[in-house]
Design a protein around this motif. Structure first.
Motif, PDB file in Angstrom:
ATOM      1  N   GLY A  42       0.045  -1.768  13.490  1.00 53.95           N
ATOM      2  CA  GLY A  42      -1.204  -1.032  13.604  1.00 53.95           C
ATOM      3  C   GLY A  42      -2.343  -2.029  13.697  1.00 53.95           C
ATOM      4  O   GLY A  42      -2.196  -3.211  13.354  1.00 53.95           O
ATOM      5  N   GLU A  43      -3.484  -1.599  14.152  1.00 54.26           N
ATOM      6  CA  GLU A  43      -4.592  -2.525  14.303  1.00 54.26           C
ATOM      7  C   GLU A  43      -5.259  -2.854  12.979  1.00 54.26           C
ATOM      8  O   GLU A  43      -5.961  -3.843  12.861  1.00 54.26           O
ATOM      9  N   HIS A  44      -5.055  -2.026  11.969  1.00 56.33           N
ATOM     10  CA  HIS A  44      -5.669  -2.241  10.664  1.00 56.33           C
ATOM     11  C   HIS A  44      -4.626  -2.043   9.567  1.00 56.33           C
ATOM     12  O   HIS A  44      -3.648  -1.318   9.752  1.00 56.33           O
ATOM     13  N   VAL A  45      -4.868  -2.679   8.433  1.00 56.15           N
ATOM     14  CA  VAL A  45      -3.951  -2.608   7.299  1.00 56.15           C
ATOM     15  C   VAL A  45      -4.741  -2.311   6.032  1.00 56.15           C
ATOM     16  O   VAL A  45      -5.712  -3.020   5.723  1.00 56.15           O
ATOM     17  N   LEU A  46      -4.335  -1.278   5.309  1.00 57.35           N
ATOM     18  CA  LEU A  46      -4.908  -1.012   3.993  1.00 57.35           C
ATOM     19  C   LEU A  46      -4.249  -1.947   2.989  1.00 57.35           C
ATOM     20  O   LEU A  46      -3.021  -1.987   2.871  1.00 57.35           O
ATOM     21  N   GLU A  47      -5.071  -2.712   2.274  1.00 57.85           N
ATOM     22  CA  GLU A  47      -4.582  -3.585   1.213  1.00 57.85           C
ATOM     23  C   GLU A  47      -5.118  -3.100  -0.123  1.00 57.85           C
ATOM     24  O   GLU A  47      -6.255  -2.635  -0.218  1.00 57.85           O
ATOM     25  N   VAL A  48      -4.275  -3.221  -1.141  1.00 60.21           N
ATOM     26  CA  VAL A  48      -4.537  -2.619  -2.445  1.00 60.21           C
ATOM     27  C   VAL A  48      -4.411  -3.676  -3.542  1.00 60.21           C
ATOM     28  O   VAL A  48      -3.495  -4.502  -3.514  1.00 60.21           O
ATOM     29  N   MET A  49      -5.336  -3.647  -4.515  1.00 63.35           N
ATOM     30  CA  MET A  49      -5.207  -4.442  -5.725  1.00 63.35           C
ATOM     31  C   MET A  49      -5.537  -3.527  -6.901  1.00 63.35           C
ATOM     32  O   MET A  49      -6.697  -3.337  -7.265  1.00 63.35           O
ATOM     33  N   LEU A  50      -4.489  -2.912  -7.472  1.00 58.53           N
ATOM     34  CA  LEU A  50      -4.693  -1.915  -8.515  1.00 58.53           C
ATOM     35  C   LEU A  50      -5.073  -2.573  -9.835  1.00 58.53           C
ATOM     36  O   LEU A  50      -4.506  -3.598 -10.230  1.00 58.53           O
ATOM     37  N   LYS A  51      -6.002  -1.943 -10.526  1.00 55.14           N
ATOM     38  CA  LYS A  51      -6.455  -2.423 -11.833  1.00 55.14           C
ATOM     39  C   LYS A  51      -5.287  -2.417 -12.814  1.00 55.14           C
ATOM     40  O   LYS A  51      -4.528  -1.448 -12.875  1.00 55.14           O
ATOM     41  N   HIS A  52      -5.145  -3.490 -13.568  1.00 51.38           N
ATOM     42  CA  HIS A  52      -4.103  -3.670 -14.586  1.00 51.38           C
ATOM     43  C   HIS A  52      -2.708  -3.883 -14.010  1.00 51.38           C
ATOM     44  O   HIS A  52      -1.788  -4.199 -14.761  1.00 51.38           O
ATOM     45  N   LYS A  53      -2.511  -3.730 -12.709  1.00 47.80           N
ATOM     46  CA  LYS A  53      -1.162  -3.808 -12.138  1.00 47.80           C
ATOM     47  C   LYS A  53      -0.983  -4.987 -11.189  1.00 47.80           C
ATOM     48  O   LYS A  53       0.095  -5.566 -11.113  1.00 47.80           O
ATOM     49  N   HIS A  54      -1.998  -5.324 -10.420  1.00 49.57           N
ATOM     50  CA  HIS A  54      -1.881  -6.366  -9.404  1.00 49.57           C
ATOM     51  C   HIS A  54      -2.861  -7.501  -9.688  1.00 49.57           C
ATOM     52  O   HIS A  54      -3.997  -7.255 -10.114  1.00 49.57           O
ATOM     53  N   ASN A  55      -2.438  -8.714  -9.411  1.00 46.08           N
ATOM     54  CA  ASN A  55      -3.358  -9.853  -9.479  1.00 46.08           C
ATOM     55  C   ASN A  55      -3.550 -10.497  -8.107  1.00 46.08           C
ATOM     56  O   ASN A  55      -4.108 -11.588  -7.995  1.00 46.08           O
ATOM     57  N   GLU A  56      -3.048  -9.813  -7.080  1.00 52.79           N
ATOM     58  CA  GLU A  56      -3.245 -10.246  -5.701  1.00 52.79           C
ATOM     59  C   GLU A  56      -3.192  -9.016  -4.803  1.00 52.79           C
ATOM     60  O   GLU A  56      -2.748  -7.950  -5.207  1.00 52.79           O
ATOM     61  N   TRP A  57      -3.653  -9.195  -3.575  1.00 49.56           N
ATOM     62  CA  TRP A  57      -3.667  -8.084  -2.637  1.00 49.56           C
ATOM     63  C   TRP A  57      -2.247  -7.715  -2.218  1.00 49.56           C
ATOM     64  O   TRP A  57      -1.425  -8.584  -1.949  1.00 49.56           O
ATOM     65  N   LYS A  58      -1.977  -6.395  -2.170  1.00 49.48           N
ATOM     66  CA  LYS A  58      -0.696  -5.862  -1.730  1.00 49.48           C
ATOM     67  C   LYS A  58      -0.899  -5.018  -0.473  1.00 49.48           C
ATOM     68  O   LYS A  58      -1.859  -4.241  -0.395  1.00 49.48           O
ATOM     69  N   ILE A  59       0.001  -5.147   0.496  1.00 44.66           N
ATOM     70  CA  ILE A  59      -0.085  -4.323   1.697  1.00 44.66           C
ATOM     71  C   ILE A  59       0.301  -2.893   1.350  1.00 44.66           C
ATOM     72  O   ILE A  59       1.325  -2.646   0.715  1.00 44.66           O
ATOM     73  N   GLY A  60      -0.532  -1.948   1.758  1.00 39.72           N
ATOM     74  CA  GLY A  60      -0.204  -0.539   1.592  1.00 39.72           C
ATOM     75  C   GLY A  60       0.455   0.021   2.841  1.00 39.72           C
ATOM     76  O   GLY A  60       1.639   0.324   2.855  1.00 39.72           O
ATOM     77  N   TYR A  61      -0.318   0.119   3.910  1.00 40.20           N
ATOM     78  CA  TYR A  61       0.225   0.600   5.175  1.00 40.20           C
ATOM     79  C   TYR A  61      -0.658   0.153   6.325  1.00 40.20           C
ATOM     80  O   TYR A  61      -1.830  -0.200   6.134  1.00 40.20           O
ATOM     81  N   ALA A  62      -0.082   0.143   7.502  1.00 32.95           N
ATOM     82  CA  ALA A  62      -0.796  -0.193   8.722  1.00 32.95           C
ATOM     83  C   ALA A  62      -1.059   1.084   9.513  1.00 32.95           C
ATOM     84  O   ALA A  62      -0.262   2.025   9.477  1.00 32.95           O
ATOM     85  N   PHE A  63      -2.178   1.105  10.216  1.00 36.71           N
ATOM     86  CA  PHE A  63      -2.531   2.281  11.014  1.00 36.71           C
ATOM     87  C   PHE A  63      -3.388   1.850  12.188  1.00 36.71           C
ATOM     88  O   PHE A  63      -4.017   0.788  12.163  1.00 36.71           O
ATOM     89  N   ASP A  64      -3.382   2.674  13.205  1.00 32.24           N
ATOM     90  CA  ASP A  64      -4.152   2.396  14.408  1.00 32.24           C
ATOM     91  C   ASP A  64      -5.257   3.439  14.527  1.00 32.24           C
ATOM     92  O   ASP A  64      -4.984   4.602  14.844  1.00 32.24           O
TER      93      ASP A  64
END
Length: 264
Positions: A160-182
């Motif tokens: 996809g042309e764009h990617v949602l990245e997630v850094m959840l409070k208390h759970k992640h200490n780095e960006w995680k890929i969620g999903y790609a979409f166009d």
């Protein structure tokens, strides 16, 4: 006021006379996430039906059920549209961390694109416990809500042309890929959701046709139940305990307001 508008407001506890602006979307997204669970019980019980707006209204607003992405984001799309927002649905492909690749099921995630002031944003209430409780701009700018940070840097065009990245409070200490979409490939017919539903319900690699899953965000974290475990996050502290099917049924009623029977 449309019937969908009035009944959706009643489901999430939003007054009928409250005007919804772009600046108040955070409040709408929070109330939606706290009130309507992400759950696959219809899939597990083989009770799926045609995805139409009247059917979704009956399921989510009359019966008080939740749903998965193509149900939750579609009804939110209808609500936002009826409140004057410029919205459209699009399809995404979720990243599978176990496989280290995007899902082999393809573009089975349904999400919302919203245009405001000439700027596109992503809005999503159907991504399980990874929900951005605020619109996320398609500029790479970080958007924050009570549960974490979210951003959409441009992708490389595949898948996809764009990617949602997630850094959840208390759970992640780095960006995680969620999903790609166009964002250039918008859904033009709700009938596409039926094809997605068929894949999610029937494909052997689908994660949602194996075991029941019910989850929702709470003001202090989240709660998730399966037919064998209960997991709570409260102020950054996670507890998990085993449960049996009788407790599962009880939790569906007490924690999620669901009157459905557990799969047999």
């Amino acid at each position: 006021m449309s019937e969908l508008n009035a009944r959706f407001r009643a489901r999430i506890g939003l007054p009928e006379n409250e005007e919804i602006s772009f600046d108040s979307l955070d409040r709408v997204l929070e109330r939606t996430a706290f009130a309507i669970p992400f759950e696959n019980l219809r899939i597990m019980e083989r009770r799926t039906g045609e995805i139409t707006m009247p059917n979704l209204m009956h399921q989510i607003l009359d019966n008080g059920e939740g749903g998965v992405c193509y149900e939750l984001n579609t009804i939110l799309y209808g609500f936002l549209r009826d409140n004057g927002f410029d919205v459209a649905l699009t399809r995404g492909v979720v990243y599978n961390y176990e496989a280290g690749a995007y899902s082999a099921l393809g573009r089975t995630h349904v999400t919302i694109l919203l245009n405001h002031g000439g700027q596109p944003y992503l809005v999503d209430t159907g991504f399980g416990g990874n929900l951005p409780l605020t619109p996320v701009p398609l500029t790479g700018e970080v958007a924050t809500s009570r549960n974490g940070a979210f951003r959409i840097p441009s992708g490389d065009g595949e898948p996809g042309e764009h990617v949602l990245e997630v850094m959840l409070k208390h759970k992640h200490n780095e960006w995680k890929i969620g999903y790609a979409f166009d964002p250039g490939k918008l859904m033009t017919d709700l009938a596409e959701c039926n094809d997605i539903q068929h894949t999610i319900a029937e494909h052997e690699q689908s994660a949602f046709n194996k075991n029941p899953l019910v989850t929702k965000l709470t003001p202090r974290g989240s709660i998730t139940v399966t037919d064998s475990s209960l997991t709570r996050w409260v102020d950054g502290v996670m507890t998990k305990e085993p449960i049996d099917r009788d407790r599962f049924r009880l939790l569906l009623r007490e924690e999620f307001g669901l009157g459905l029977q557990a799969p047999r």
